[in-house]
Write a protein that holds these residues in place. Structure first.
Motif, PDB file in Angstrom:
ATOM      1  N   PHE A 107       0.828  -1.202   0.000  1.00  0.00           N
ATOM      2  CA  PHE A 107       0.000   0.000   0.000  1.00  0.00           C
ATOM      3  C   PHE A 107       0.861   1.249   0.000  1.00  0.00           C
ATOM      4  O   PHE A 107       1.819   1.351   0.756  1.00  0.00           O
ATOM      5  CB  PHE A 107      -0.901  -0.009   1.238  1.00  0.00           C
ATOM      6  N   ILE A 108       0.489   2.190  -0.846  1.00  0.00           N
ATOM      7  CA  ILE A 108       1.147   3.490  -0.898  1.00  0.00           C
ATOM      8  C   ILE A 108       0.071   4.526  -0.662  1.00  0.00           C
ATOM      9  O   ILE A 108      -0.901   4.602  -1.414  1.00  0.00           O
ATOM     10  CB  ILE A 108       1.830   3.711  -2.265  1.00  0.00           C
ATOM     11  N   GLY A 109       0.207   5.294   0.398  1.00  0.00           N
ATOM     12  CA  GLY A 109      -0.804   6.297   0.710  1.00  0.00           C
ATOM     13  C   GLY A 109      -0.667   6.786   2.133  1.00  0.00           C
ATOM     14  O   GLY A 109       0.422   6.862   2.678  1.00  0.00           O
ATOM     15  N   GLY A 110      -1.806   7.081   2.746  1.00  0.00           N
ATOM     16  CA  GLY A 110      -1.827   7.644   4.085  1.00  0.00           C
ATOM     17  C   GLY A 110      -1.844   6.580   5.170  1.00  0.00           C
ATOM     18  O   GLY A 110      -2.370   5.480   4.985  1.00  0.00           O
ATOM     19  N   SER A 111      -1.300   6.921   6.332  1.00  0.00           N
ATOM     20  CA  SER A 111      -1.212   5.954   7.425  1.00  0.00           C
ATOM     21  C   SER A 111      -2.580   5.603   7.999  1.00  0.00           C
ATOM     22  O   SER A 111      -2.787   4.462   8.421  1.00  0.00           O
ATOM     23  CB  SER A 111      -0.285   6.475   8.528  1.00  0.00           C
ATOM     24  N   ASN A 112      -3.523   6.538   8.017  1.00  0.00           N
ATOM     25  CA  ASN A 112      -4.858   6.209   8.536  1.00  0.00           C
ATOM     26  C   ASN A 112      -5.537   5.148   7.670  1.00  0.00           C
ATOM     27  O   ASN A 112      -6.146   4.208   8.180  1.00  0.00           O
ATOM     28  CB  ASN A 112      -5.741   7.457   8.626  1.00  0.00           C
ATOM     29  N   ALA A 113      -5.439   5.300   6.353  1.00  0.00           N
ATOM     30  CA  ALA A 113      -6.036   4.315   5.440  1.00  0.00           C
ATOM     31  C   ALA A 113      -5.349   2.960   5.595  1.00  0.00           C
ATOM     32  O   ALA A 113      -6.007   1.921   5.604  1.00  0.00           O
ATOM     33  CB  ALA A 113      -5.949   4.803   4.004  1.00  0.00           C
ATOM     34  N   ALA A 114      -4.024   2.965   5.737  1.00  0.00           N
ATOM     35  CA  ALA A 114      -3.295   1.705   5.910  1.00  0.00           C
ATOM     36  C   ALA A 114      -3.713   1.013   7.212  1.00  0.00           C
ATOM     37  O   ALA A 114      -3.948  -0.196   7.234  1.00  0.00           O
ATOM     38  CB  ALA A 114      -1.792   1.964   5.912  1.00  0.00           C
ATOM     39  N   PHE A 130       3.728  -4.117   3.252  1.00  0.00           N
ATOM     40  CA  PHE A 130       4.765  -3.345   2.570  1.00  0.00           C
ATOM     41  C   PHE A 130       4.158  -1.968   2.364  1.00  0.00           C
ATOM     42  O   PHE A 130       3.287  -1.799   1.511  1.00  0.00           O
ATOM     43  CB  PHE A 130       5.131  -3.987   1.234  1.00  0.00           C
ATOM     44  N   LEU A 131       4.580  -0.992   3.160  1.00  0.00           N
ATOM     45  CA  LEU A 131       3.914   0.307   3.169  1.00  0.00           C
ATOM     46  C   LEU A 131       4.873   1.432   2.816  1.00  0.00           C
ATOM     47  O   LEU A 131       6.035   1.425   3.222  1.00  0.00           O
ATOM     48  CB  LEU A 131       3.331   0.586   4.562  1.00  0.00           C
ATOM     49  N   GLN A 132       4.363   2.396   2.075  1.00  0.00           N
ATOM     50  CA  GLN A 132       5.032   3.674   1.840  1.00  0.00           C
ATOM     51  C   GLN A 132       4.019   4.719   2.270  1.00  0.00           C
ATOM     52  O   GLN A 132       3.029   4.949   1.576  1.00  0.00           O
ATOM     53  CB  GLN A 132       5.391   3.867   0.378  1.00  0.00           C
ATOM     54  N   LEU A 133       4.257   5.331   3.414  1.00  0.00           N
ATOM     55  CA  LEU A 133       3.259   6.218   3.996  1.00  0.00           C
ATOM     56  C   LEU A 133       3.799   7.626   4.208  1.00  0.00           C
ATOM     57  O   LEU A 133       4.943   7.794   4.629  1.00  0.00           O
ATOM     58  CB  LEU A 133       2.791   5.654   5.340  1.00  0.00           C
ATOM     59  N   GLU A 134       2.946   8.604   3.941  1.00  0.00           N
ATOM     60  CA  GLU A 134       3.241  10.018   4.233  1.00  0.00           C
ATOM     61  C   GLU A 134       4.676  10.373   3.840  1.00  0.00           C
ATOM     62  O   GLU A 134       5.428  10.891   4.645  1.00  0.00           O
ATOM     63  CB  GLU A 134       3.065  10.357   5.711  1.00  0.00           C
TER      64      GLU A 134
END
Length: 179
Positions: A107-114, A130-134
């Motif tokens: 997921f690539i996006g905001g931490s709240n959505a993740a 696997f996150l790319q956040l803020e």
């Protein structure tokens, strides 16, 4: 066997780790609507190369950009290896995550959505993420760039940094935000 691609202990510098490369299972890939190709496929293609089944959530805005790649994937891959979901994420993702069938979330996006997506999985502690956040990407200018003899290099570096910060109005997660 190529030792680079087989399981075993590997040392890189002073770090020693046991490395095993294997498919994880079903990978849910969600990319941003404002930079859909590069960011989404940066998670999707490695998932497929490792032998996983991939589900790609197509952005509601800009989804047409994926039509040609969806067609190419359907011709090149075995049936069921690559799957696509369309629709508003807040409507489509809760059901998919709540089934527990998703083994990993890219997921690539905001931490709240993740956080919301992870909480919807019945076994969030078993879900690989696997996150790319803020993103707060930094531009780094090395000290030697400030030497008087490097004026043209400094000018080029500044041009590239401004392009990296302001292209797409700075609304890319890969945009430079810290100088």
């Amino acid at each position: 066997k190529d030792p680079e691609y087989s399981a075993g202990w590997q040392t890189i510098g002073s770090t020693k780790a046991f490395v095993r490369r294997a498919a994880v299972g079903i990978i849910m890939c969600l990319g941003p609507m404002n930079y859909p190709l590069n960011e989404t496929y940066a998670t999707l293609i490695p998932a497929l190369l490792m032998g996983n089944v991939a589900i790609m959530k197509i952005p509601t805005v800009g989804g047409l950009a994926h039509l040609l790649t969806m067609e190419a994937f359907s011709r090149a891959l075995p049936p069921g290896a690559m799957n696509f979901v369309s629709g508003r994420g807040r409507d489509t993702m809760p059901h998919l995550m709540s089934t527990g069938d998703i083994d990993a979330l890219a997921f690539i996006g905001g931490s709240n959505a993740a956080d919301d997506l992870i909480r919807q999985h019945p076994q969030p502690h078993r879900l690989k993420v696997f996150l790319q956040l803020e993103a707060k990407n930094m531009a780094i200018f090395l000290p030697d760039l400030f030497e008087p003899s490097k004026e043209s290099e400094m000018s080029s570096a500044l041009d590239e940094a401004m392009l990296g910060a302001l292209s797409f109005n700075g609304q890319r997660c890969t945009a430079l935000k810290i100088f």
